[in-house]
Design a protein around this motif. Structure first.
Motif, PDB file in Angstrom:
ATOM      1  N   PRO A 239       0.858  -1.186   0.000  1.00  0.00           N
ATOM      2  CA  PRO A 239       0.000   0.000   0.000  1.00  0.00           C
ATOM      3  C   PRO A 239       0.896   1.238   0.000  1.00  0.00           C
ATOM      4  N   PHE A 240       0.549   2.248  -0.814  1.00  0.00           N
ATOM      5  CA  PHE A 240       1.441   3.396  -0.952  1.00  0.00           C
ATOM      6  C   PHE A 240       0.674   4.711  -1.065  1.00  0.00           C
ATOM      7  N   PRO A 241      -0.092   5.056  -0.008  1.00  0.00           N
ATOM      8  CA  PRO A 241      -0.835   6.312  -0.079  1.00  0.00           C
ATOM      9  C   PRO A 241       0.042   7.562  -0.197  1.00  0.00           C
ATOM     10  N   PRO A 242       1.290   7.592   0.345  1.00  0.00           N
ATOM     11  CA  PRO A 242       2.101   8.802   0.143  1.00  0.00           C
ATOM     12  C   PRO A 242       2.412   9.052  -1.333  1.00  0.00           C
ATOM     13  N   GLY A 243       2.407   7.992  -2.135  1.00  0.00           N
ATOM     14  CA  GLY A 243       2.657   8.129  -3.570  1.00  0.00           C
ATOM     15  C   GLY A 243       1.391   8.386  -4.364  1.00  0.00           C
ATOM     16  N   GLY A 244       0.259   8.476  -3.668  1.00  0.00           N
ATOM     17  CA  GLY A 244      -1.002   8.757  -4.341  1.00  0.00           C
ATOM     18  C   GLY A 244      -1.654   7.552  -4.980  1.00  0.00           C
ATOM     19  N   VAL A 245      -1.218   6.355  -4.590  1.00  0.00           N
ATOM     20  CA  VAL A 245      -1.833   5.137  -5.126  1.00  0.00           C
ATOM     21  C   VAL A 245      -2.238   4.222  -3.977  1.00  0.00           C
ATOM     22  N   VAL A 246      -3.288   3.467  -4.200  1.00  0.00           N
ATOM     23  CA  VAL A 246      -3.734   2.512  -3.184  1.00  0.00           C
ATOM     24  C   VAL A 246      -2.703   1.413  -3.005  1.00  0.00           C
ATOM     25  N   GLU A 247      -2.133   0.958  -4.137  1.00  0.00           N
ATOM     26  CA  GLU A 247      -1.174  -0.152  -4.088  1.00  0.00           C
ATOM     27  C   GLU A 247      -0.178  -0.009  -5.227  1.00  0.00           C
ATOM     28  N   ASP A 248       1.074  -0.323  -4.932  1.00  0.00           N
ATOM     29  CA  ASP A 248       2.143  -0.296  -5.929  1.00  0.00           C
ATOM     30  C   ASP A 248       2.358  -1.720  -6.428  1.00  0.00           C
ATOM     31  N   PRO A 249       2.362  -1.952  -7.749  1.00  0.00           N
ATOM     32  CA  PRO A 249       2.514  -3.309  -8.264  1.00  0.00           C
ATOM     33  C   PRO A 249       3.941  -3.853  -8.253  1.00  0.00           C
ATOM     34  N   ALA A 250       4.939  -2.971  -8.125  1.00  0.00           N
ATOM     35  CA  ALA A 250       6.340  -3.418  -8.090  1.00  0.00           C
ATOM     36  C   ALA A 250       7.139  -2.369  -7.321  1.00  0.00           C
ATOM     37  N   THR A 251       7.707  -2.761  -6.189  1.00  0.00           N
ATOM     38  CA  THR A 251       8.357  -1.790  -5.305  1.00  0.00           C
ATOM     39  C   THR A 251       9.794  -2.218  -5.025  1.00  0.00           C
ATOM     40  N   GLY A 252      10.708  -1.743  -5.851  1.00  0.00           N
ATOM     41  CA  GLY A 252      12.115  -2.108  -5.702  1.00  0.00           C
ATOM     42  C   GLY A 252      12.710  -1.654  -4.387  1.00  0.00           C
ATOM     43  N   ALA A 253      12.382  -0.427  -3.960  1.00  0.00           N
ATOM     44  CA  ALA A 253      12.937   0.080  -2.696  1.00  0.00           C
ATOM     45  C   ALA A 253      12.474  -0.771  -1.515  1.00  0.00           C
ATOM     46  N   ALA A 254      11.208  -1.153  -1.516  1.00  0.00           N
ATOM     47  CA  ALA A 254      10.695  -1.998  -0.429  1.00  0.00           C
ATOM     48  C   ALA A 254      11.341  -3.383  -0.485  1.00  0.00           C
TER      49      ALA A 254
END
Length: 107
Positions: A37-52
């Protein structure tokens, strides 16, 4: 569907100084499934999160939940119809970087 109170999670993340939240389950010693989940990025969910994925690799190494050197596979985005595969290289040693590569579905 990933369904949560977006304003509440945004406030919690801001208050705690969190950049990301990663929901993960372990399929095998080296295969994981993640939702981000990535509300700070303005999206409900990120489909691919390299940093995470990189942070997760460091977390597993720090807590000795994997035996470095190792390579991890993280599947993310399938639940939202945008499957991604992220490969995380976890070298031995606490002061070595975590490697991240992978594939994603273009937006």
């Amino acid at each position: 569907d990933l369904d949560y109170d977006v304003p509440a999670l945004t406030a919690l993340m801001h208050r705690e100084g969190w950049t990301t939240v990663d929901l993960v389950w372990r399929e095998s010693p080296t295969v994981f499934h993640a939702r981000n989940p990535f509300p700070p990025g303005g999206v409900v969910e990120d489909p691919a999160t390299g940093a995470a994925a990189a942070a997760f690799g460091g977390y597993l190494r720090e807590l000795e939940l994997v035996s470095p050197p190792t390579t991890l596979t993280i599947h993310q985005g399938a639940d939202m119809g945008r499957p991604s595969t992220i490969t995380v290289s976890v070298p031995a040693g606490p002061h070595t970087g975590i490697g991240v590569t992978g594939t994603a579905v273009p937006i």
